[in-house]
Motif scaffolding. Structure first.
Motif, PDB file in Angstrom:
ATOM      1  N   ALA A  36     -20.726 -19.527 -26.409  1.00  0.00           N
ATOM      2  CA  ALA A  36     -21.079 -19.932 -27.648  1.00  0.00           C
ATOM      3  C   ALA A  36     -22.203 -21.158 -27.906  1.00  0.00           C
ATOM      4  O   ALA A  36     -22.026 -21.841 -26.879  1.00  0.00           O
ATOM      5  CB  ALA A  36     -20.105 -20.432 -28.410  1.00  0.00           C
ATOM      6  N   ASP A  37     -23.143 -21.091 -28.524  1.00  0.00           N
ATOM      7  CA  ASP A  37     -23.791 -22.080 -29.148  1.00  0.00           C
ATOM      8  C   ASP A  37     -22.986 -23.136 -29.598  1.00  0.00           C
ATOM      9  O   ASP A  37     -22.312 -23.012 -30.567  1.00  0.00           O
ATOM     10  CB  ASP A  37     -24.975 -21.600 -29.998  1.00  0.00           C
ATOM     11  CG  ASP A  37     -25.725 -22.593 -30.624  1.00  0.00           C
ATOM     12  OD1 ASP A  37     -25.696 -23.748 -30.295  1.00  0.00           O
ATOM     13  OD2 ASP A  37     -26.939 -22.230 -30.885  1.00  0.00           O
ATOM     14  N   ARG A  39     -23.633 -25.412 -31.668  1.00  0.00           N
ATOM     15  CA  ARG A  39     -24.048 -25.634 -33.112  1.00  0.00           C
ATOM     16  C   ARG A  39     -22.962 -24.715 -33.722  1.00  0.00           C
ATOM     17  O   ARG A  39     -22.592 -24.980 -35.093  1.00  0.00           O
ATOM     18  CB  ARG A  39     -25.397 -25.430 -33.181  1.00  0.00           C
ATOM     19  CG  ARG A  39     -26.122 -26.466 -32.868  1.00  0.00           C
ATOM     20  CD  ARG A  39     -27.558 -25.900 -33.180  1.00  0.00           C
ATOM     21  NE  ARG A  39     -27.938 -24.653 -32.536  1.00  0.00           N
ATOM     22  CZ  ARG A  39     -29.162 -24.168 -32.186  1.00  0.00           C
ATOM     23  NH1 ARG A  39     -30.411 -24.736 -32.891  1.00  0.00           N
ATOM     24  NH2 ARG A  39     -29.471 -23.240 -31.663  1.00  0.00           N
ATOM     25  N   THR A  40     -22.464 -23.769 -33.291  1.00  0.00           N
ATOM     26  CA  THR A  40     -21.465 -22.744 -34.030  1.00  0.00           C
ATOM     27  C   THR A  40     -19.946 -23.349 -33.839  1.00  0.00           C
ATOM     28  O   THR A  40     -19.020 -22.786 -34.457  1.00  0.00           O
ATOM     29  CB  THR A  40     -21.275 -21.380 -33.620  1.00  0.00           C
ATOM     30  OG1 THR A  40     -21.001 -21.320 -32.418  1.00  0.00           O
ATOM     31  CG2 THR A  40     -22.977 -20.947 -33.645  1.00  0.00           C
ATOM     32  N   ARG A  41     -19.785 -24.585 -33.423  1.00  0.00           N
ATOM     33  CA  ARG A  41     -18.468 -25.108 -32.910  1.00  0.00           C
ATOM     34  C   ARG A  41     -17.536 -24.387 -32.766  1.00  0.00           C
ATOM     35  O   ARG A  41     -16.428 -23.844 -33.489  1.00  0.00           O
ATOM     36  CB  ARG A  41     -17.971 -25.817 -34.477  1.00  0.00           C
ATOM     37  CG  ARG A  41     -19.157 -26.742 -34.946  1.00  0.00           C
ATOM     38  CD  ARG A  41     -18.785 -27.676 -36.287  1.00  0.00           C
ATOM     39  NE  ARG A  41     -19.762 -28.469 -36.591  1.00  0.00           N
ATOM     40  CZ  ARG A  41     -19.741 -28.884 -37.790  1.00  0.00           C
ATOM     41  NH1 ARG A  41     -18.742 -28.622 -38.636  1.00  0.00           N
ATOM     42  NH2 ARG A  41     -20.896 -29.445 -38.074  1.00  0.00           N
ATOM     43  N   PRO A  42     -17.579 -23.706 -31.415  1.00  0.00           N
ATOM     44  CA  PRO A  42     -16.587 -22.599 -30.942  1.00  0.00           C
ATOM     45  C   PRO A  42     -15.226 -23.355 -30.989  1.00  0.00           C
ATOM     46  O   PRO A  42     -15.214 -24.514 -30.660  1.00  0.00           O
ATOM     47  CB  PRO A  42     -17.248 -22.306 -29.682  1.00  0.00           C
ATOM     48  CG  PRO A  42     -17.844 -23.315 -29.239  1.00  0.00           C
ATOM     49  CD  PRO A  42     -18.643 -23.905 -30.554  1.00  0.00           C
TER      50      PRO A  42
END
Ligand SMILES: Cc1cc2nc3c(=O)[nH]c(=O)nc-3n(C[C@H](O)[C@H](O)[C@H](O)COP(=O)(O)O)c2cc1C
Length: 164
Positions: A36-37, A39-42
């Motif tokens: 996950a990136d 920035r996508t707050r996984p």
């Protein structure tokens, strides 16, 4: 089978490529891997291993990576974590300590089981004019040092640290 999250922050694509190589290696070993990136707050919860990697600018992890670590500090304190950064200094063995030192700010928040610094790349077309000015003072030209073998070897090493 371990449940693994690989979170990355990247500008020129080296950290995200390294995250994808790690995921490929760990999946081939039979593990359940989310990439996950940051920035996508996984979601960091329910993982046997969290692998975090960021590119470096001016000696620092990218802000979204530092922010995600701060926001997830409490979950990470009870999870096995492996950290890597990606920078140009890591291409020079004589600068290994300096390269690993770029992880220092993150180390004040997490206590990793493994720490690495991978050599990245510099693509002038992915860098703004203002930042190119900064890099020119460091005398950098276009270059790509991403070492797939080294990345895959580290992947095999860190998964050995997860008791199954
Ligand atoms: C503005 C800027 C500053 C940088 N500062 C450093 C630095 O302090 N030390 C270093 O070793 N590399 C530095 N680099 C090189 C990056 O760390 C390298 O390009 C790396 O591949 C970035 O990761 P990414 O491709 O995932 O964004 C810098 C690059 C840029 C564009």
């Amino acid at each position: 089978m371990a449940r693994i999250l690989i979170g990355w922050a990247s500008r020129a694509g080296a950290a995200s490529d390294i995250a994808a190589l790690l995921a490929d290696e760990l999946r081939a070993l039979g593990h359940d891997v989310d990439v996950a990136d940051l920035r996508t707050r996984p979601d960091a919860s329910s993982r046997d291993l969290v692998v975090l990697g960021s590119g470096i600018q001016a000696g620092q992890w990218y802000p979204e990576a530092s922010a995600w670590v701060a926001a997830n500090e409490s979950t990470l304190s009870t999870t096995r974590v492996a950290l890597f950064n990606v920078c140009l200094n890591a291409a020079q063995p004589s600068k290994r300590d300096e390269s690993l030192g770029y992880n220092k700010a993150v180390l004040s928040r997490v206590d990793p089981v493994a720490l690495e610094s991978f050599a990245g790349r510099y693509a002038p077309d992915k860098v703004t004019w203002f930042k190119r000015l900064f890099l020119r003072t460091l005398q950098q030209s276009a270059q790509d040092h991403v070492d797939e073998k080294a990345v895959r070897a580290w992947g095999r090493e860190i998964v050995e640290l997860v008791p199954l």
